[in-house]
Design an enzyme around this catalytic site. Structure first.
Site, PDB file in Angstrom:
ATOM      1  N   LYS A  33       0.220  -0.983  -0.332  1.00 24.43           N
ATOM      2  CA  LYS A  33      -0.067   0.063   0.204  1.00 24.43           C
ATOM      3  C   LYS A  33       0.886   1.289   0.118  1.00 24.43           C
ATOM      4  O   LYS A  33       1.823   1.637   0.583  1.00 24.43           O
ATOM      5  CB  LYS A  33      -0.987   0.401   1.108  1.00 24.43           C
ATOM      6  CG  LYS A  33      -1.984   1.008   1.072  1.00 24.43           C
ATOM      7  CD  LYS A  33      -2.426   1.570   0.446  1.00 24.43           C
ATOM      8  CE  LYS A  33      -3.000   2.547   0.586  1.00 24.43           C
ATOM      9  NZ  LYS A  33      -4.103   2.960  -0.658  1.00 24.43           N
ATOM     10  N   CYS A  89      -2.677  10.011  -6.495  1.00 27.17           N
ATOM     11  CA  CYS A  89      -3.780  10.188  -5.841  1.00 27.17           C
ATOM     12  C   CYS A  89      -4.767  10.850  -5.796  1.00 27.17           C
ATOM     13  O   CYS A  89      -4.644  12.184  -5.501  1.00 27.17           O
ATOM     14  CB  CYS A  89      -3.195   9.635  -4.384  1.00 27.17           C
ATOM     15  SG  CYS A  89      -4.475   9.738  -3.641  1.00 27.17           S
TER      16      CYS A  89
HETATM   17  C1  SIN Z   1      -5.855   6.317  -1.888  1.00 25.14           C
HETATM   18  O1  SIN Z   1      -5.827   5.582  -0.655  1.00 25.14           O
HETATM   19  O2  SIN Z   1      -7.445   7.115  -1.365  1.00 25.14           O
HETATM   20  C2  SIN Z   1      -5.990   5.594  -3.473  1.00 25.14           C
HETATM   21  C3  SIN Z   1      -4.521   5.960  -3.574  1.00 25.14           C
HETATM   22  C4  SIN Z   1      -4.557   6.224  -4.820  1.00 25.14           C
HETATM   23  O3  SIN Z   1      -5.565   6.269  -5.826  1.00 25.14           O
HETATM   24  O4  SIN Z   1      -3.471   6.475  -5.379  1.00 25.14           O
END
Ligand code: SIN
Length: 314
Positions: A46, A133
């Site tokens: 992640k 993001c």
């Molecule tokens: C998120 O955690 O909002 C998604 C991450 C991403 O889209 O890079």
């Protein structure tokens, strides 16, 4: 003999090109272990920030008929949690496929400090810098700001000597493909990952006359079937513009072996699955590897290299 899905990336022969997309099934060490023990050829952590984050309020991820909408807001356990995990794993299983490690700082300094940490560690895998993001309130996507992208990459490659790729948002205009490719070709990038979710879509529940996710009044990143044509276009546009040393990871709308075949035909080397992995769980990797192999067998291809990037024009 059946077609081989073996994929050489950075000198390592991965069993197949499939991975999870960062954000899906990779928050905890349990989920990461499940990916490591699945049929996926590789996996990625992640996107981490310097410290842990709870992310946006729920509901923040919803599966919808043709894909998904999310505004997670980068919930994660902080870089040290993921770095400890990958260092431990590579020490325990030195012959295992190199791991991908994603970082997504909230500022240039965040990104630089995390990359310094990785550079100074024993991590021997591949690092992905997420410049795309769309879900943190008040923070625009870095990769839509070309000057800022140049600034970050210049500062990063001043000291970062390990393999580094970047995750990009989708672009929708040839002018932007050209500008971004010219920028990226100036840096020793290992790869470009196209695409992150299509930012700031809106999904509506007609019964309730309401949005379906809580953050940002329902605006969120769109994934799944909705985005495949955009993903394929971005993979193709970058494959045909970037130096051949910069590989492409194709992400967006991969649900079947045929979707994977299309991404490979556009020039992708590795393939990431997000929305459909969330729906199906890690067994999806068994299914898509079989389906891709069946397509290749039917067409008489023994290896992916025989057709990678060879999309015909009319
Ligand atoms: C998120 O955690 O909002 C998604 C991450 C991403 O889209 O890079």
């Amino acid at each position: 003999m059946s077609a081989s899905l073996k994929t050489n990336f950075l000198g390592f022969d991965y069993e197949n090109p499939f991975m999870n997309a960062s954000g899906v099934h990779c928050m905890s060490t349990t989920e990461l272990d499940e990916l490591a023990n699945s049929k996926a050829g590789a996996f990625i952590t992640k996107s981490s920030t310097p410290n842990d984050r709870t992310g946006n309020p729920s509901p923040r991820y919803v599966s919808v008929p043709l894909g998904s909408i999310n505004s997670m807001g980068l919930p994660n356990k902080g870089i040290d949690y993921y770095l400890d995990y990958v260092l431990d794993r590579q020490a325990k299983y030195p012959n295992e496929a190199p791991i991908f490690f994603s970082v997504a700082g909230m500022s240039v300094d965040d990104n630089l400090s995390m990359l310094h940490k990785i550079q100074n560690s024993n991590f021997n895998g591949v690092t992905e810098l997420n410049l795309s993001c769309p879900n943190v309130p008040g923070k625009p996507q870095v990769a839509y700001d070309f000057e800022l992208t140049i600034e970050i990459l210049t500062k990063v490659f001043d000291f970062f000597k390990k393999p580094l790729g970047i995750k990009l948002p989708p672009y929708f205009d040839f002018a932007h493909f050209e500008i971004m490719s010219d920028i990226l070709n100036k840096f020793p990038l290992t790869y470009v990952n196209s695409i992150n979710s299509v930012g700031n879509g809106l999904y509506i529940d007609v019964e309730k006359e309401s949005v379906v996710i809580k953050p940002k009044n329902g605006f969120g990143g769109i994934g799944g079937e909705y985005v495949k044509p955009t993903a394929l276009a971005n993979v193709r546009a970058f494959y045909t513009r970037l130096n051949p040393s910069i590989k492409i990871i194709g992400t967006g709308g991969i649900k079947s072996g045929q979707d994977a075949f299309e991404h490979l035909l556009c020039g992708a080397t590795m393939l990431q699955i997000g929305t459909e992995l969330q729906k199906e769980g890690v067994s999806i990797f068994d299914r898509v590897t079989k389906e891709l192999q069946e397509i290749m067998d039917k067409k008489g291809y023994k290896t992916i290299d025989e057709f990678r990037g060879k999309l015909n024009s009319l």
